[in-house]
Design a protein around this motif. Structure first.
Motif, mmCIF file in Angstrom:
data_model
loop_
_atom_site.group_PDB
_atom_site.id
_atom_site.type_symbol
_atom_site.label_atom_id
_atom_site.label_comp_id
_atom_site.label_asym_id
_atom_site.label_seq_id
_atom_site.Cartn_x
_atom_site.Cartn_y
_atom_site.Cartn_z
ATOM 1 N N HIS A 15 7.596 149.880 42.057
ATOM 2 C CA HIS A 15 6.526 150.685 42.638
ATOM 3 C C HIS A 15 6.156 151.852 41.736
ATOM 4 C CE1 HIS A 15 6.528 148.531 46.397
ATOM 5 N NE2 HIS A 15 7.849 148.559 46.374
ATOM 6 N N GLY A 16 4.859 152.130 41.706
ATOM 7 C CA GLY A 16 4.369 153.255 40.923
ATOM 8 C C GLY A 16 2.946 153.037 40.465
ATOM 9 N N ASP A 17 2.514 153.910 39.583
ATOM 10 C CA ASP A 17 1.146 153.865 39.079
ATOM 11 C C ASP A 17 0.818 152.571 38.337
ATOM 12 O OD1 ASP A 17 0.381 156.383 40.063
ATOM 13 O OD2 ASP A 17 1.278 157.406 38.338
ATOM 14 N N GLU A 18 1.842 151.875 37.844
ATOM 15 C CA GLU A 18 1.621 150.643 37.084
ATOM 16 C C GLU A 18 0.997 149.543 37.944
ATOM 17 O OE1 GLU A 18 5.087 151.729 37.546
ATOM 18 O OE2 GLU A 18 4.570 153.266 36.102
ATOM 19 N N ASP A 67 7.447 156.282 46.845
ATOM 20 C CA ASP A 67 8.269 155.141 47.270
ATOM 21 C C ASP A 67 7.445 153.845 47.220
ATOM 22 O OD1 ASP A 67 10.376 156.958 47.694
ATOM 23 O OD2 ASP A 67 9.699 157.338 49.743
ATOM 24 N N ASN A 68 7.182 153.235 48.385
ATOM 25 C CA ASN A 68 6.354 152.031 48.431
ATOM 26 C C ASN A 68 5.044 152.297 49.177
ATOM 27 O OD1 ASN A 68 7.356 152.248 51.052
ATOM 28 N ND2 ASN A 68 7.535 150.041 51.318
ATOM 29 N N LEU A 69 4.605 153.568 49.197
ATOM 30 C CA LEU A 69 3.407 153.997 49.911
ATOM 31 C C LEU A 69 2.249 154.229 48.941
ATOM 32 C CD1 LEU A 69 2.231 154.907 52.697
ATOM 33 C CD2 LEU A 69 3.016 157.217 52.114
ATOM 34 N N TYR A 70 1.099 153.665 49.283
ATOM 35 C CA TYR A 70 -0.109 153.753 48.467
ATOM 36 C C TYR A 70 -1.278 154.161 49.357
ATOM 37 C CZ TYR A 70 2.584 151.069 45.067
ATOM 38 O OH TYR A 70 3.547 150.657 44.180
ATOM 39 N N ARG A 71 -2.398 154.539 48.727
ATOM 40 C CA ARG A 71 -3.620 154.836 49.461
ATOM 41 C C ARG A 71 -4.767 154.081 48.822
ATOM 42 N NH1 ARG A 71 -5.336 160.525 48.667
ATOM 43 N NH2 ARG A 71 -6.756 159.659 47.140
ATOM 44 N N LYS A 96 -10.479 156.176 53.735
ATOM 45 C CA LYS A 96 -9.174 156.031 53.081
ATOM 46 C C LYS A 96 -8.233 155.369 54.063
ATOM 47 C CE LYS A 96 -9.940 160.174 50.500
ATOM 48 N NZ LYS A 96 -9.543 161.353 49.908
ATOM 49 N N VAL A 97 -7.343 154.567 53.550
ATOM 50 C CA VAL A 97 -6.304 153.973 54.384
ATOM 51 C C VAL A 97 -5.021 153.940 53.561
ATOM 52 C CG1 VAL A 97 -6.876 151.571 53.756
ATOM 53 C CG2 VAL A 97 -5.652 152.048 55.888
ATOM 54 N N ARG A 98 -3.940 154.334 54.190
ATOM 55 C CA ARG A 98 -2.634 154.231 53.537
ATOM 56 C C ARG A 98 -2.065 152.857 53.812
ATOM 57 N NH1 ARG A 98 0.572 159.938 53.999
ATOM 58 N NH2 ARG A 98 -1.060 161.170 53.023
ATOM 59 N N PHE A 99 -1.229 152.396 52.888
ATOM 60 C CA PHE A 99 -0.563 151.117 53.096
ATOM 61 C C PHE A 99 0.775 151.113 52.384
ATOM 62 C CE2 PHE A 99 -3.075 150.472 49.250
ATOM 63 C CZ PHE A 99 -2.240 149.743 48.415
ATOM 64 N N ILE A 107 1.681 143.600 52.301
ATOM 65 C CA ILE A 107 0.951 144.856 52.455
ATOM 66 C C ILE A 107 0.765 145.095 53.947
ATOM 67 C CG2 ILE A 107 -1.315 145.931 52.241
ATOM 68 C CD1 ILE A 107 -1.638 144.812 49.550
ATOM 69 N N GLU A 108 1.047 146.324 54.380
ATOM 70 C CA GLU A 108 0.746 146.701 55.753
ATOM 71 C C GLU A 108 -0.163 147.921 55.724
ATOM 72 O OE1 GLU A 108 2.702 147.790 60.080
ATOM 73 O OE2 GLU A 108 4.039 147.443 58.379
ATOM 74 N N PHE A 109 -1.405 147.725 56.178
ATOM 75 C CA PHE A 109 -2.378 148.802 56.225
ATOM 76 C C PHE A 109 -2.131 149.650 57.466
ATOM 77 C CE2 PHE A 109 -4.468 145.516 53.702
ATOM 78 C CZ PHE A 109 -4.818 146.248 52.581
ATOM 79 N N LYS A 110 -2.174 150.976 57.298
ATOM 80 C CA LYS A 110 -1.906 151.935 58.377
ATOM 81 C C LYS A 110 -3.214 152.630 58.756
ATOM 82 C CE LYS A 110 2.621 151.577 57.481
ATOM 83 N NZ LYS A 110 3.663 151.197 58.360
#
Length: 116
Positions: A15-18, A67-71, A96-99, A107-110
């Motif tokens: 996980h990360g910017d990559e 961690d494993n959280l993205y937007r 915007k949606v976090r996932f 992927i789980e969209f929040k």
């Protein structure tokens, strides 16, 4: 709403910017699915009760948070057809949606849902 990234099953996810460029492309492709697209369209009543989704959904950016959280930042068109006056209005809205992205390539969209 959950989606499995079948092409990433078994991949060792760091996980990360990559991952953001690949995630952006995958989400754009997934948005071709009407069910997911409908989930991404939020309440347009802040524009007007008559405003409706008009298409042209775009993923503007995917951002790694922690961690494993993205937007996912995205935008889409809306329109209003005022039939009684024969005029129309149109515009774009940005959302915007976090996932989260699990190690199992899910992927789980929040989505933020406001209750009336």
């Amino acid at each position: 709403m959950k989606r499995v990234l079948t092409e990433w099953i078994g991949r060792d996810l760091q996980h990360g910017d990559e991952l953001v460029t690949d995630l952006k492309q995958i989400i754009e492709k997934q948005l071709e699915d009407t069910e997911l697209q409908e989930a991404f369209v939020q309440d347009l009543s802040h524009i007007s009760q008559a405003a409706v989704f008009s298409g042209d959904m775009k993923v503007d950016q995917v951002k790694f948070l922690k961690d494993n959280l993205y937007r996912c930042d995205y935008s889409y068109g809306w329109h209003i057809a005022w039939t009684c006056s024969g005029t129309q209005e149109a515009g774009r809205v940005s959302e915007k949606v976090r996932f989260t992205l699990s190690d199992d390539a899910e992927i789980e969209f929040k989505f933020l849902k406001l209750e009336a």
